[in-house]
Each structure stands twice: as C-alpha cells, then as structure tokens.
Write an enzyme that holds these catalytic residues in place. Structure first.
Site, mmCIF file in Angstrom:
data_model
loop_
_atom_site.group_PDB
_atom_site.id
_atom_site.type_symbol
_atom_site.label_atom_id
_atom_site.label_comp_id
_atom_site.label_asym_id
_atom_site.label_seq_id
_atom_site.Cartn_x
_atom_site.Cartn_y
_atom_site.Cartn_z
ATOM 1 N N CYS A 71 -4.215 -9.342 4.694
ATOM 2 C CA CYS A 71 -3.841 -9.107 3.290
ATOM 3 C C CYS A 71 -2.475 -8.460 3.174
ATOM 4 O O CYS A 71 -2.038 -8.099 2.085
ATOM 5 C CB CYS A 71 -4.888 -8.269 2.582
ATOM 6 S SG CYS A 71 -5.802 -9.289 1.429
ATOM 7 N N PHE A 72 -1.803 -8.277 4.301
ATOM 8 C CA PHE A 72 -0.417 -7.809 4.343
ATOM 9 C C PHE A 72 -0.226 -6.473 3.624
ATOM 10 O O PHE A 72 0.821 -6.230 3.015
ATOM 11 C CB PHE A 72 0.549 -8.873 3.766
ATOM 12 C CG PHE A 72 0.077 -10.285 3.917
ATOM 13 C CD1 PHE A 72 -0.311 -10.763 5.161
ATOM 14 C CD2 PHE A 72 -0.027 -11.126 2.824
ATOM 15 C CE1 PHE A 72 -0.777 -12.058 5.309
ATOM 16 C CE2 PHE A 72 -0.489 -12.417 2.963
ATOM 17 C CZ PHE A 72 -0.868 -12.889 4.207
ATOM 18 N N CYS A 73 -1.257 -5.611 3.687
ATOM 19 C CA CYS A 73 -1.166 -4.290 3.028
ATOM 20 C C CYS A 73 -0.907 -4.435 1.533
ATOM 21 O O CYS A 73 -0.257 -3.570 0.939
ATOM 22 C CB CYS A 73 -0.068 -3.422 3.622
ATOM 23 S SG CYS A 73 -0.310 -3.024 5.334
ATOM 24 N N ASN A 74 -1.347 -5.519 0.950
ATOM 25 C CA ASN A 74 -1.111 -5.738 -0.477
ATOM 26 C C ASN A 74 -2.453 -6.079 -1.132
ATOM 27 O O ASN A 74 -2.697 -7.222 -1.522
ATOM 28 C CB ASN A 74 -0.089 -6.879 -0.657
ATOM 29 C CG ASN A 74 0.473 -6.908 -2.058
ATOM 30 O OD1 ASN A 74 -0.245 -6.653 -3.028
ATOM 31 N ND2 ASN A 74 1.748 -7.208 -2.186
ATOM 32 N N ASN A 89 0.803 -1.228 0.000
ATOM 33 C CA ASN A 89 0.000 0.000 0.000
ATOM 34 C C ASN A 89 0.834 1.275 0.000
ATOM 35 O O ASN A 89 0.387 2.305 -0.490
ATOM 36 C CB ASN A 89 -0.954 0.009 1.204
ATOM 37 C CG ASN A 89 -2.317 -0.523 0.781
ATOM 38 O OD1 ASN A 89 -2.648 -0.509 -0.400
ATOM 39 N ND2 ASN A 89 -3.092 -0.989 1.743
#
Ligand SMILES: Cc1ncc(COP(=O)(O)O)c(C=O)c1O
Length: 466
Positions: free
Chosen positions: A392-395, A135
């Site tokens: 979502c691991f900032c992805n 992100n």
C-alpha cells in the site's frame, strides 16, 4: 521491438527530445543493463549516476572535514561545504533566500515530523489533509490530536482519485481565522500518481491557511518552482531525486513560518545559550534551531553534486521522458485482456497522462476475474529481475479507497477481540475478507527507457489466460 519503438515515437514525439538521457544511462548507469535489471521503483528510490559517487569520493579524499560546530580550519571547511549545499538547494528550487530557508533532515519523514511536533496546533486549530497522503503526513494528526486541534480529511474521488474542488473550497472556508490552520497535501500522490493542482497553495493562503506541501514523490521528476508556488513548508528526500546519498532530506520552509514553530525541546547545536543552573535555553535563529546535533556533514556535499547532475540531465527533459513512457505503459497495459475479454489489470488513478506522474498502480486479475495477490506478482517479477513495489506504499487512505475497504470493515476490525493493541498484516487480511490488501506499483524515473517498459509489458503478457 524496432517497429514498436517507431510507433511509440510516432505517438509520443516529445520523447525524441530526451534522447540525450539514453547516452547518460549508457555512460553512468551501465550497471542496470550489465546486470539485466529492469528497475521500475523510482518512487521508492531514485538511482545514482557513477559520476556522483566518484565526485563525492574525490571531494572527501581531497579535503579534510571536521565537526562543523567549531571554528578551526577543518570545521570551517565542513561548514562551507554544508552552506554551499544549502544554497544549491535554494537555487535548484528557485527559492528566494530572503524568503526560504533549508533545514537538513534525515529524510522527508524527518522534515514532516519537525513540522508536526512544532506547529502551534491548539484547541480550535485545524489540520486538514487529503486522503491520499503518505503515512508520514498522516502521522502529524497525532500531534494535532494531542494538542486538541481538529483533524479533517478531504476525500479523493474514484476513479481518478482527485479531490472535488468544491469540497476543497468548503473545507478551506471552514476554519477559525483566530487559530493556526495547516493544510497538507502531496504535490504528487505516491499511490495514484495524481498531481494535485499547485494552485491550491494560493487558494489556501487566501483563506488564511498555512500549507505543507509533500514534494517527496513530485520533486524527482517535476520542476518545483518556489518562485511561483510558495507553500510555508516543503518536505523531500534527496535519495528519491538522485539516489545518492541516502539519509538526507530537507524541510524547505519560509523563514517566517519557521519563526512560528515552537520546538518541543532543544539539542546540541540548536541553541545560542542553554543553562543548567538557570534552567533556561535560547533557540538559535532559522535552520540552526531545527538541526539537532551534528549534521551529516560528510554526505551533505553529495546533495550539491546530485542536484548538479539533475540540472545536467534537465528536469524538464526528465518530466517529458517520464510522461511519454507512462503514457505508453498506461495505454498498453490498460488494453491487455484475457481471451474471454476479462481485463488483465485494474488501474488505480488517472489512465491518461493529464496531470499525473510516472507511477502506475494496478492489480492483476486472472481469467476468472479474481485478483492475483500482489505478493505473487512481485515474486514472478523478481524472477525476471524486474524491481516493482507492492503493498500500500504507506498510503493507507488511497489504498482503502482504491481497494474498496470500508470504514465499517475497518471499525469492526480495529475493535475486534485482541485487536485493540496489536494487529498483524495477516489479521488485517482476514478482516477485509479476502479483498486485495495492496497493489502493484510500476514507477518510471529519469533513466527509464522504452526497453524497460517493453520488458515489463512482456512480463505482464505472460499472465494472460492464467
Ligand atoms: C509522497 C511521499 N511522502 C513522504 C515519503 C516519505 O519519504 P521518506 O521515507 O524518505 O521519509 C514518501 C516515501 O515514499 C513519499 O512517497
């Protein structure tokens, strides 16, 4: 366990070349085994060795450091320590100091924001980025939008979640050569662990693009050699490489590219002259223009200590170790199935060690074929003192693609009643009709060992036939 280990060594003989790391783990990371931790979130944060902390403390206790924005003896000591750390970063990444400069930031996101807010986007310019960015890379699109540049995403393709190179080529050819064009991609995805080809940097240059390489997930377990691959901008966070200190990252940038950036403001430390009555300021040269206020001058020396520690372990050795353990994990976890044949997990991204890193992202499935909520998996893992990352691991781009969340679903969701301004994670889960909103990431790092992987596999096997 011994038999399994023998089998592992037989299948991954290169692992034997990394056994010196077992000794380092025992001596320097004994807290892991003492407290029964199975640490598998190295993409989240690396771990520090005891000697890093001790050396840093000795350094602090043995010297008096003052604010570096001065020229008194304690200030000079701080400046020397900071400049020594800066030089050690260039050496570690084999970056020619005549070509590259290092800007200290708080983290990789801070480095990305510096590029985003200062890149000379404008009408006709393009910001091109792959779908699988963090992100903090996605967020640069807001600066691009604000300055009327075009934002274009390059999809990654299931199941391996790599980019189709013909699409990349077409995207690189589609730009206005009179404008500034910036291409951003992760050297290693923090979702799928795909390592995108670093040859893209040269390819993009041939088509007139500037390149922003996100090395945050790549640098901790791979050699990034800036004498070979020369993007304009590289961002990273040091805690991801060697755990300590937190709060320091870097923008490693070509000096020429830094000169092209237009800072939106000035701050203490960034100018040669600023005037109140004259309403004018003059930015300093190079990194100085980008380091707002006082640097974290007491912690920056710990970066040099951390890099020395990684050199001692050997980054190539780390890469080999991670590859071997990831291969074993992929193979064993990927072949687990309930007694009725339903596979236990779905792996997102490549299932072999070819051009991928050491994070394995999956969802778990019950015997009935229904996904087990990733939050539940995390809770169960916690009970075994296994540290994983879920979500979502900032992805979001990689997540949406892997989890089958469509653009239409997202449009309906984001324009639904009451959703224009606010959207909670529970609202979002409702929108995607019970599909998984996240996954489980198991990430392997420098001091992972075979025991960690076996403990995780044993935990996973407890979910069979549930
Ligand atoms: C690929 C990638 N880029 C950028 C970041 C952002 O790093 P930080 O949160 O340290 O700014 C991360 C963090 O996980 C990452 O994995």
């Amino acid at each position: 366990m011994d038999k399994l280990y023998d089998q592992f060594l037989l299948e991954y003989p290169d692992y034997a070349t990394t056994l010196s790391i077992d000794g380092i783990r025992e001596a320097e990371y004994s807290r892991l085994d003492r407290d029964g931790h199975v640490y598998l979130d190295y993409t989240g944060a690396g771990l520090y060795a005891e000697s890093q902390v001790v050396s840093h403390m000795q350094n602090l206790l043995g010297t008096t450091f003052g604010n570096p924005h001065s020229s008194n003896p304690t200030s000079i000591a701080a400046t020397q320590a900071v400049e020594s750390a800066r030089a050690s970063i260039l050496r570690f990444f084999r970056a020619d100091p005549a070509i590259y400069d290092v800007v200290f930031t708080a983290n990789a996101s801070g480095a990305l924001k510096l590029v985003g807010e200062s890149y000379p986007f404008g009408p006709g310019a393009t910001y091109l980025l792959t779908f699988d960015n963090h992100n903090s890379v996605n967020g640069i699109r807001e600066f691009a939008h604000a300055r009327q540049a075009e934002v274009r995403y390059l999809p990654v393709v299931l199941p391996d979640m790599r980019v189709d190179e013909s699409q990349l080529l077409a995207a690189l050819q589609n730009r206005d050569p009179q404008r500034n064009n910036l291409f951003a991609f992760p050297a290693q995805s923090n979702f799928s662990s795909v390592k995108h080809p670093l040859e893209w940097v040269d390819l993009a240059h041939q088509h007139g693009w500037d390149v922003l390489l996100d090395a945050a997930a790549f640098a901790p377990t791979n050699r990034l050699d800036l004498s070979v691959v020369q993007p304009e901008f590289v961002c990273l966070s040091f805690y991801k490489i060697f755990g300590y200190p937190t709060g320091i990252g870097a923008l490693i940038a070509k000096r020429q590219a830094l000169g092209k950036l237009c800072r939106p403001w000035f701050a203490g430390g960034t100018i040669t002259v600023a005037s109140v009555q004259g309403d004018k300021f003059y930015l300093a040269e190079g990194h100085t223009a980008f380091e707002d206020g006082t640097l974290d001058f007491l912690n920056i020396p710990a970066v040099e200590i951390g890099l020395r520690h990684i050199e001692k372990m050997g980054i190539e050795k780390i890469q080999t170790r991670v590859r071997c353990l990831a291969g074993w994990l992929l193979q064993k976890l990927g072949s687990m199935a309930h007694s009725n044949g339903v596979p236990l997990v779905k792996i997102y991204g490549p299932t072999t060690t070819q051009a991928r890193g050491g994070a394995v992202t999956v969802n778990f499935y019950g015997k009935d074929g229904r996904a087990i909520d990733h939050r539940q998996v995390e809770e169960l893992a916690n009970q075994h003192r296994i540290s994983l990352r879920t979500g979502c691991f900032c992805n979001p781009g990689a997540g949406e693609l892997a989890l089958g969340i469509s653009r239409v679903e997202l449009d309906v969701c984001f324009h639904g009643p009451g959703h224009e301004q606010r959207l909670s994670i529970d609202d979002f889960r409702d929108c995607i009709h019970g599909k998984s909103s996240g996954a489980v990431r198991i990430s392997i790092g420098p001091v992972s060992n075979f025991g960690d992987i076996e403990k995780f596999l044993s935990f996973a096997s407890e979910l069979l036939d549930q």
